[in-house]
Enzyme design. Structure first.
Site, PDB file in Angstrom:
ATOM      1  N   ASP A 119       0.858  -1.182   0.000  1.00  0.00           N
ATOM      2  CA  ASP A 119       0.000   0.000   0.000  1.00  0.00           C
ATOM      3  C   ASP A 119       0.897   1.235   0.000  1.00  0.00           C
ATOM      4  OD1 ASP A 119      -2.351   1.753   0.404  1.00  0.00           O
ATOM      5  OD2 ASP A 119      -3.342  -0.139   0.917  1.00  0.00           O
ATOM      6  N   HIS A 134      -2.804   3.221  -4.547  1.00  0.00           N
ATOM      7  CA  HIS A 134      -2.205   2.677  -3.311  1.00  0.00           C
ATOM      8  C   HIS A 134      -0.766   2.209  -3.537  1.00  0.00           C
ATOM      9  CE1 HIS A 134      -5.715   2.943  -0.707  1.00  0.00           C
ATOM     10  NE2 HIS A 134      -6.437   2.597  -1.738  1.00  0.00           N
ATOM     11  N   GLU A 143      -9.604   2.681  -5.377  1.00  0.00           N
ATOM     12  CA  GLU A 143      -9.255   4.044  -4.996  1.00  0.00           C
ATOM     13  C   GLU A 143      -8.032   4.560  -5.767  1.00  0.00           C
ATOM     14  OE1 GLU A 143     -10.948   4.215  -0.459  1.00  0.00           O
ATOM     15  OE2 GLU A 143      -8.971   3.311  -0.702  1.00  0.00           O
TER      16      GLU A 143
HETATM   17  C1  ACM Z   1     -10.848  -0.598   0.134  1.00  0.00           C
HETATM   18  O1  ACM Z   1     -11.400  -0.563   1.232  1.00  0.00           O
HETATM   19  N1  ACM Z   1     -10.217   0.467  -0.324  1.00  0.00           N
HETATM   20  C2  ACM Z   1     -10.885  -1.780  -0.681  1.00  0.00           C
END
Ligand code: ACM
Length: 555
Positions: free
Chosen positions: A188, A259, A329
């Site tokens: 991440d 991420h 995201e």
């Molecule tokens: C997530 O909670 N961004 C998959």
């Protein structure tokens, strides 16, 4: 205690007999063909807790006149799929102390978890606490099999690293709850946690940060000490082997194209160098959705193919048929500003940035399929068109999962409104770093993975369900335990047992059984949230969360 009526998750059928049974120092363990590897696991848990040696009795012990034996054996005709089992501790029927039969070794292993619960909470310790006690078993025959084939827990080891021992411990906790999928969120913005030999900077640079936001990102507090850690390739092999022994599949996640700031900090050429000075980025020290995403270049694709080649090697197909590539995201602002990204969109004739993301996901879908694996991603991978073989983790609610299932894609239901275990579990101000919705033990117990509007054909695409533990505000294992337990026990019953519709579920009976389960968790050393609320040392007074009921969770 009549332990058979305190089982979690609840079994399909139980037949009670008035013939209690017991384990003694004379009890032998018999492993019929195919069940031999399970003997060490049974001795390592039930044997360690009881202090009974459970010596090997030879074969299945049939006809040798010894009634003081545990027998493990396969019965491929057991109905209910590969994890079905039948457990009998009814001496009048079986003439043994305990007979555990499974459709496959996985079924026998699940049955062994039930046997452990029948012995009482002390069977969850690692050594006996009283000498010479009797280990009684109620006389029962249990026939059981899971509702879903995918019963998972996702652990985010990127935001806060969990050392290897903690991961192995979690695999044991997962196994004790009859879960069978461990989703390992390895990368991440805030950390890269898996050694990749050909790209050493991913862990040299990407596996640590110099400080960490303490609380929600709106908090003014910082923990000013370095945080980090990673799993070597041998650590990963050990974790995978440990999971496999417990019949747990591992889903490694390499999150892209969002991420990714830890990877970009290690290799700045992976970022959008024509938009920002990526060489100035470090591993992110705070939380939220990060604008610094991967550049959609050939170099990036080759780089991640290299990463995934090592990942496939470390996570073999039998344990890890699915590889998670994230896809969640990914803000599109940098791609909007980037000539490189815009040229790519034009060259490929794509309809914009969403289709560019979809093109990247499709690339890895094709790449993984060619190597015999299946891609799974968060539900954003539906935007811009879903790759044909891909499966979806439906996290922003049921909607994406419904759309995907109706389009014939496999789905894992994990809506944040129900099974995001980072969300606080009570409304009180003393909940540690309260984040997002209030989701109580009862809320999780009333979670239904298959929404009623799905027709039978689409519902068959719901592979199952998983609970997700994101660790922005869980700085250590004890905090993870607090968020995950006791709710994982309710989740495990939802995933395993065939329960009535949510409103008709007997939560009072579940709570009654939880009284025994808390004792098991105590014996296992789990720092769960007590029913009466957090203990003083479980609280985090003054650390800002986001306790706004009804607001988007906005972790
Ligand atoms: C997530 O909670 N961004 C998959």
């Amino acid at each position: 205690m009549d332990t058979d009526s305190h089982l979690i998750p609840a079994p399909r059928t139980t037949h009670q007999a008035d013939a209690p049974n017991r384990l003694t120092p004379a009890t032998t363990l018999h492993t019929a063909p195919g069940t031999e590897p399970l003997a060490a696991l049974l001795r390592g848990t039930i044997g360690a807790a009881t202090g009974l040696a459970l010596p090997e009795g030879g074969g299945d012990g049939e006809g040798d006149g010894n009634t003081d034996r545990i027998v493990l054996r396969l019965d491929p005709d057991l109905p209910g799929g590969p994890e079905a089992y039948r457990l009998s501790t009814d001496r009048t029927l079986q003439n043994v102390a305990a007979l555990v039969e499974g459709a496959t070794p996985a079924g026998v292993f699940r049955g062994m978890q039930t046997l452990r619960q029948l012995l009482g909470p002390e069977a969850f310790r690692r050594a006996p606490v009283a000498a010479g006690r009797d280990w009684t078993l109620p006389g029962v025959t249990i026939e059981d099999s899971p509702r879903f084939g995918w019963r998972g827990l996702m652990l985010d080891v990127a935001r806060h690293f969990m050392p290897k021992d903690g991961v192995l411990r979690y695999l044991d906790l997962i196994a004790a709850h009859k879960l069978n999928v461990f989703h390992f969120h390895l990368t991440d913005d805030q950390g890269w946690r898996i050694e990749i030999k050909r790209y050493p900077r991913l862990t040299e640079v990407g596996a640590w940060r110099s400080r960490t936001k303490w609380g929600h990102r709106a908090s003014p507090l910082w923990d000013e000490k370095p945080h980090g850690g990673y799993y070597t390739q041998d650590d990963i092999r050990e974790i995978v082997a440990y999971a496999a022994e417990r019949h747990i599949r591992v889903v490694p996640e390499i999150d892209l194209p969002g991420h990714s700031q830890a990877a970009i900090a290690a290799y700045p050429e992976l970022g959008n160098t024509d938009v920002i000075d990526t060489a100035s980025l470090s591993v992110w020290d705070t939380w939220g959705v990060n604008p610094n995403v991967l550049a959609p270049t050939d170099n990036t694709l080759r780089f991640y193919e290299g990463v995934l080649e090592e990942v496939l090697d470390l996570f073999p197909e039998d344990v890890s048929p699915f590889i998670h590539i994230g896809g969640d995201e990914c803000p599109k602002e940098q791609w909007q500003k980037s000539d490189v990204a815009q040229d790519r969109i034009r060259e490929l004739g794509l309809g914009g940035e969403n289709e560019l993301q979809s093109w990247i996901i499709r690339h890895f879908d094709t790449w993984l399929s060619a190597r015999g694996r299946r891609l799974i991603g968060w539900d954003e991978i539906l935007e811009g068109g879903l790759a044909p073989g891909a499966a979806v983790s439906s996290w922003r609610g049921y909607g994406a999962g419904i759309a995907a299932a109706e389009a014939g894609h496999d789905v894992v239901m994990c809506p944040e409104q129900y099974v995001y275990l980072d969300h606080r579990q009570a409304p009180g101000a003393d909940e540690p770093v309260p984040i997002g919705f209030v989701r109580t033990l009862e809320d999780v117990y009333r979670f239904e993975p298959v929404p009623p509007q799905l027709g039978p054909e689409a519902a068959a695409h719901v592979l199952g369900t998983q609970a997700n533990a994101w660790t922005e505000v869980m700085e250590n294992q004890s905090r993870v335990d607090y968020q995950v337990f006791p709710r994982l026990a309710a989740f495990a019953e939802v995933a395993w047992s065939t329960l009535p519709a949510p409103a008709a579920r007997d939560f009072a009976d579940f709570e009654r059984r939880m009284a025994a389960h808390y004792k098991r968790l105590d014996a296992l050393g789990v720092d769960y949230r007590p029913p009466a609320g957090p203990l003083p040392w479980q609280q985090r007074p003054g650390v800002v969360g986001r306790p706004i009921e009804g607001a988007p969770p906005n972790r």
